[in-house]
Design an enzyme around this catalytic site. Structure first.
Site, mmCIF file in Angstrom:
data_model
loop_
_atom_site.group_PDB
_atom_site.id
_atom_site.type_symbol
_atom_site.label_atom_id
_atom_site.label_comp_id
_atom_site.label_asym_id
_atom_site.label_seq_id
_atom_site.Cartn_x
_atom_site.Cartn_y
_atom_site.Cartn_z
ATOM 1 N N HIS A 581 -30.709 -55.045 6.825
ATOM 2 C CA HIS A 581 -32.107 -55.377 7.119
ATOM 3 C C HIS A 581 -32.293 -55.617 8.613
ATOM 4 O O HIS A 581 -32.483 -56.744 9.075
ATOM 5 C CB HIS A 581 -32.548 -56.601 6.310
ATOM 6 C CG HIS A 581 -32.723 -56.313 4.851
ATOM 7 N ND1 HIS A 581 -31.769 -56.639 3.910
ATOM 8 C CD2 HIS A 581 -33.737 -55.711 4.182
ATOM 9 C CE1 HIS A 581 -32.191 -56.254 2.705
ATOM 10 N NE2 HIS A 581 -33.380 -55.687 2.840
ATOM 11 N N HIS A 585 -33.454 -50.056 9.618
ATOM 12 C CA HIS A 585 -34.057 -49.954 8.283
ATOM 13 C C HIS A 585 -35.573 -49.865 8.391
ATOM 14 O O HIS A 585 -36.213 -49.060 7.702
ATOM 15 C CB HIS A 585 -33.659 -51.159 7.439
ATOM 16 C CG HIS A 585 -34.455 -51.317 6.173
ATOM 17 N ND1 HIS A 585 -34.396 -50.404 5.142
ATOM 18 C CD2 HIS A 585 -35.345 -52.278 5.793
ATOM 19 C CE1 HIS A 585 -35.214 -50.788 4.166
ATOM 20 N NE2 HIS A 585 -35.798 -51.923 4.538
ATOM 21 N N HIS A 621 -42.495 -54.764 7.517
ATOM 22 C CA HIS A 621 -42.283 -55.231 6.141
ATOM 23 C C HIS A 621 -41.053 -56.113 5.974
ATOM 24 O O HIS A 621 -40.957 -56.869 4.999
ATOM 25 C CB HIS A 621 -42.195 -54.041 5.182
ATOM 26 C CG HIS A 621 -40.853 -53.387 5.139
ATOM 27 N ND1 HIS A 621 -40.398 -52.535 6.123
ATOM 28 C CD2 HIS A 621 -39.847 -53.479 4.233
ATOM 29 C CE1 HIS A 621 -39.180 -52.119 5.829
ATOM 30 N NE2 HIS A 621 -38.818 -52.677 4.685
ATOM 31 N N ASP A 622 -40.083 -56.066 6.899
ATOM 32 C CA ASP A 622 -38.886 -56.914 6.795
ATOM 33 C C ASP A 622 -38.632 -57.689 8.081
ATOM 34 O O ASP A 622 -37.488 -58.093 8.347
ATOM 35 C CB ASP A 622 -37.655 -56.063 6.458
ATOM 36 C CG ASP A 622 -37.463 -55.878 4.957
ATOM 37 O OD1 ASP A 622 -37.929 -56.732 4.190
ATOM 38 O OD2 ASP A 622 -36.871 -54.857 4.551
ATOM 39 N N ASP A 751 -39.390 -47.922 0.965
ATOM 40 C CA ASP A 751 -38.496 -49.056 1.204
ATOM 41 C C ASP A 751 -37.116 -48.840 0.605
ATOM 42 O O ASP A 751 -36.105 -49.250 1.187
ATOM 43 C CB ASP A 751 -39.139 -50.317 0.636
ATOM 44 C CG ASP A 751 -38.354 -51.577 0.991
ATOM 45 O OD1 ASP A 751 -37.680 -51.583 2.032
ATOM 46 O OD2 ASP A 751 -38.430 -52.560 0.224
#
Length: 854
Positions: A581, A585, A621-622, A751
């Site tokens: 992560h 990514h 998103h992360d 994802d």
């Protein structure tokens, strides 16, 4: 062993049988029936004769060592232990059947008497087996056809006497041999001369025995055969009676495999449905339209029988002519190897007028049962597009209730959709017959559960990799009751600095980086090459190019410099120390999102604001992901888990932090020039997409997408098109609710698209996520926290198994649905290839990412 004949010993030490022969030795064939009763000391070196047998001689010159070893072994064995064993074999439990096994018969085929044949003779006597001896292939075949021996031992050492393999083939050509165990006695070889066993297997031998005349060695071989192959064949013989029962049954019976391949139908089924066996055996149920397709009940039926429960009731089946036949039916899952469901047995009979009313109460249940036969099971997966929801309790306690006290619910002025559904069912109950009301009771119980879309797993032993993945990704962990809770300290948020690559623009990107991004519009784009070229900071560069291609700066009315600063701030707050992560990514998900946005049907569905929201959501998103799962944070009592009440902890943090970083400094505020309402709409869309990446609602998102979009589109396509259908398609694609579902599905697939990448990238991502899970397991053990995913122990984990489970449980169904919508044949081909790669490693019992070098 029956009655033994009397024995007379002459002066020449020849033993003659006299008196009436036992029934089993009363054979016209030229074989010897050995029936020696040990009374005191055995008599070595005897000739034994009877009126119907050839001469048989036990070696008179047996060594004293052999005699002593045999005597000591037999005495040590003792009669008591053997009798108890014999009792267990004589009465065999085979499922619910209790079988009685006759005395085992052994046929020895030796051209000449020697120590080996003698060893087996005495071993048979000790084991309590009947023993016949044949000297020629002809007499051996005749004897076997007469007595149907369970064990045949053929001398394969002397080819000059007879061809042992040819004899075995002759025996195997007979019907009784299908339950016989045939052993080849072969010469002892040196390690250098060890021969392959395949010629023996091809000839029909069950196994080989390397010559050893020691009586205990022969005895041990016979006992292993008795409790191994012979017992198995005995049980198989008992199956003949079961199949006879099935063949003569007046009820229609159908047996399918776990993948719903038809394996057996009985004559009653053929008669009822109008099919012949050859038209059904080996075909998937989807290929045989024997039942109505009632997709509305598919979810309910799967949720029941997948857990091993029976379904029974009444439904309508279509015969070969297309006529509907009302049937009482019961479908029973049959468990087999490793405790998994291996077969489904369907028992049905046509309804008659007398029992229609009696069985009507089960009709709603059983109609859904028909659809189990339409389940799709692909080679690369275990499940299908069904909603694997948890079944509710049976209606035993509520069967007499009619829900007459629902006035308060009916009088509600503000109703949620589920409340309206429940009210409609309740109203239908009031005027329905009791059987229908009971069935609707069960429907209401299911609707009132809180987890309508969550799957129900079997026992953890069934598939520990799947269980651990689900436990780690779809739950919020288990709270520790002790006081030593681990507090997760989030890393400090990196501020915007004044010297951020401010001079960078699309016109002056270094050549090596520009070359790494040349094919970014293609799915085969390699993010790891860009990662290397940018020294693990690929997000800024790829983001600039992607956003320029989609005109994001123009839509947001922001400058390229502002966008550049924003991308740098976001990438800085990804943790480069994370194995998986990290910003690579994020860049990979951004690339997949942009690729999906270019697909024709996606472009037909989404507006420009949706595209911008998707690209920004993929980027953030992360952000600030700690490299640990939600379960870990909840178990450790982290500040984030407390802040977000253990609900979607990380996803909530990613969305909130992204807007905090963006809005607090004008230098990177890409939203500062937007109109307020438009910003609110964009913000809502970004938050919704980021929260959709949380795995606890995975099946809810997938099934809503399938039911609201895939199925209606498929129905329109089956109608053949037309102007009206084109308008209907447009309505489906562009309705506000469906656009939300499409955006959620898009970012979810982006994802976790690693299994759909080229093999080398798929392997790299698998290694990275495994390392992150390994590190979490290590830290959980160090901190005394619950180990969320025990299979991810770096010393024991099988990475191929974990990838297979992940694809089986999460990936296959989702990408089947997304492919049906967006048309992604290249991704599906990669998915199939990668799955075969992992299966190949697993079948070789390898646990690593790659096979060892040759």
């Amino acid at each position: 062993m029956g009655c033994a004949p009397s024995i007379h010993i002459s002066d020449s030490r020849v033993v003659y049988h006299s008196g009436k022969e036992s029934e089993d030795s009363n054979s016209p064939h030229q074989t010897n029936t050995l029936s020696l009763q040990q009374q005191g000391n055995s008599v070595p070196g005897l000739f034994i004769k009877s009126s119907h047998t050839s001469t048989y001689k036990v070696r008179a010159n047996s060594s004293k060592k052999d005699k002593r070893e045999s005597s000591q072994s037999m005495e040590a064995e003792g009669h008591t232990s053997r009798s108890s064993v014999k009792a267990a074999v004589t009465e065999v439990q085979f499922g619910p059947m209790r079988l009685h096994q006759d005395q085992i018969q052994v046929l020895l085929v030796f051209a000449k008497e020697d120590s080996q044949s003698n060893g087996f003779c005495w071993a048979c006597e000790k084991a309590g087996f009947k023993c016949n001896i044949a000297r020629t292939p002809e007499t051996a075949l005749e004897s076997f056809l007469d007595k149907h021996h369970e064990i045949i031992i053929i001398d394969h050492r002397h080819s000059r006497y007879f061809d042992a393999e040819a004899l075995c083939r002759s025996i195997r050509a007979t019907k009784p041999s299908e339950n016989a165990v045939i052993i080849a006695v072969v010469r002892r070889q040196t390690d250098r001369d060890e021969a392959s066993i395949m010629p023996l297997i091809s000839a029909g031998f069950t196994r080989r025995y390397v010559e050893n005349s020691n009586i205990m060695a022969c005895y041990n071989e016979l006992i292993q055969l008795e409790f191994g192959e012979v017992l198995a064949q005995f049980k198989l013989r008992a199956c003949n009676s079961l199949f006879t029962t099935l063949e003569k049954s007046q009820e229609a019976i159908e047996i399918t495999s776990e993948d719903h391949i038809i394996q057996y139908v009985n004559p009653a089924f053929e008669s009822t449905m109008g099919y012949q066996k050859d038209e059904l055996i080996g075909k998937e149920l989807t290929e045989v339209p024997i039942n109505e397709k009632k997709s509305d009940y598919l979810d309910t039926i799967n949720s029941c029988i997948k857990t091993g429960k029976e379904w029974e009731g009444v439904y309508y089946a279509k015969n070969k002519k297309g006529d509907n036949i009302q049937q009482n039916v019961k479908i029973i899952p049959v468990f087999g190897h490793r405790g998994k469901i291996r077969h489904y047995v369907s028992i049905s009979r046509p309804c008659n007028d007398n029992n229609k009313t009696e069985k009507q109460c089960e009709r709603v249940q059983a109609e859904s049962q028909t659809d189990i036969q339409t389940c799709r099971h692909k080679d690369r997966r275990k499940g299908s597009l069904d909603v694997r929801s948890t079944t509710s309790r049976g209606s035993d306690g509520s069967s007499q209730r009619r829900h007459s006290s629902m006035a308060r619910i009916h009088s509600m002025t503000i109703e949620a959709p589920i409340t309206k559904v429940i009210n409609i069912i309740n109203a239908a109950q009031e005027n329905s017959p009791m059987p229908v009301a009971e069935a609707l009771d069960r429907v209401l119980e299911i609707l009132r559960t809180t987890e309508l879309y969550s799957p129900q797993l079997g026992t953890k032993d069934e598939d520990p990799h799947t269980s651990d993945l689900v436990g780690g990704l779809m739950t919020d962990g288990l709270r520790r009751s002790s006081g030593n809770e681990y507090i997760f300290s989030a890393k400090h948020v990196h501020p915007v600095s004044g010297h951020l690559i401010s001079s960078l623009s699309l016109t002056d990107i270094p050549p090596r980086i520009a070359q790494a991004m040349e094919n970014e519009e293609n799915w085969e784009f390699n993010i790891f090459e860009l990662e290397a070229a940018t020294h693990k900071r690929p997000l800024v560069y790829l983001g600039l190019k992607m956003f320029a291609r989609f005109g994001v700066c123009s839509f947001l009315s922001c400058s390229e410099a502002t966008m550049r600063s924003w991308l740098h701030v976001i990438e800085t707050n990804y943790h480069a120390s994370n194995a998986y992560h990290n910003s690579t990514h994020s860049a990979d998900v951004l690339h997949a999102t942009a690729y999906f946005l270019c697909k024709e049907r996606v472009k037909q569905s989404l507006d420009p604001i949706d595209e911008v929201a998707a690209l920004i959501a993929a980027t953030v998103h992360d952000v600030d992901h700690p490299g640990r799962t939600n379960s870990f944070l909840c178990n450790g009592g982290s500040d984030l888990a407390i802040l977000y009440n253990d609900i979607a902890v990380l996803e909530s943090h990613h969305a909130a932090l992204a807007f905090q970083l963006t809005l607090r400094d004008d230098k990177c505020n890409i939203f500062k020039n937007m109109e307020r309402n438009e910003f609110r709409t964009l913000r809502q869309a970004i938050i919704d997409m980021v929260l959709a990446t949380e795995m606890t609602k995975h099946f809810e998102h997938v099934n809503k997408f399938v039911n609201s979009i895939n199925k209606p589109l498929a129905a329109l396509e089956e109608n053949g098109g037309g102007v009206a259908d084109e308008e209907a398609v447009k309505t489906i694609l562009t309705s506000p609710d469906n656009r939300i579902l499409i955006k959620r599905m898009l970012i979810k697939c982006a994802d976790i698209s690693n299994p759909c990448r080229a093999l080398d990238q798929c392997i790299e991502w698998a290694g990275r996520i495994s390392e992150e899970y390994f590190a979490q397991t290590d830290e959980e053990k160090q901190q005394g926290l619950p180990v969320v995913m025990p299979v991810f122990d770096r010393n024991t984990c099988s990475i191929p198994k974990s990838q297979i489970s992940f694809v089986d449980y999460f990936i296959s169904d989702m990408f089947d649905a997304w492919d049906a919508f967006a048309d992604l044949p290249n991704l599906m081909q990669h998915l199939d290839n990668n799955f075969k790669y992992w299966k190949g490693l697993d079948e070789r019992q390898l646990k690593t990412l790659r096979p060892p070098p040759e």
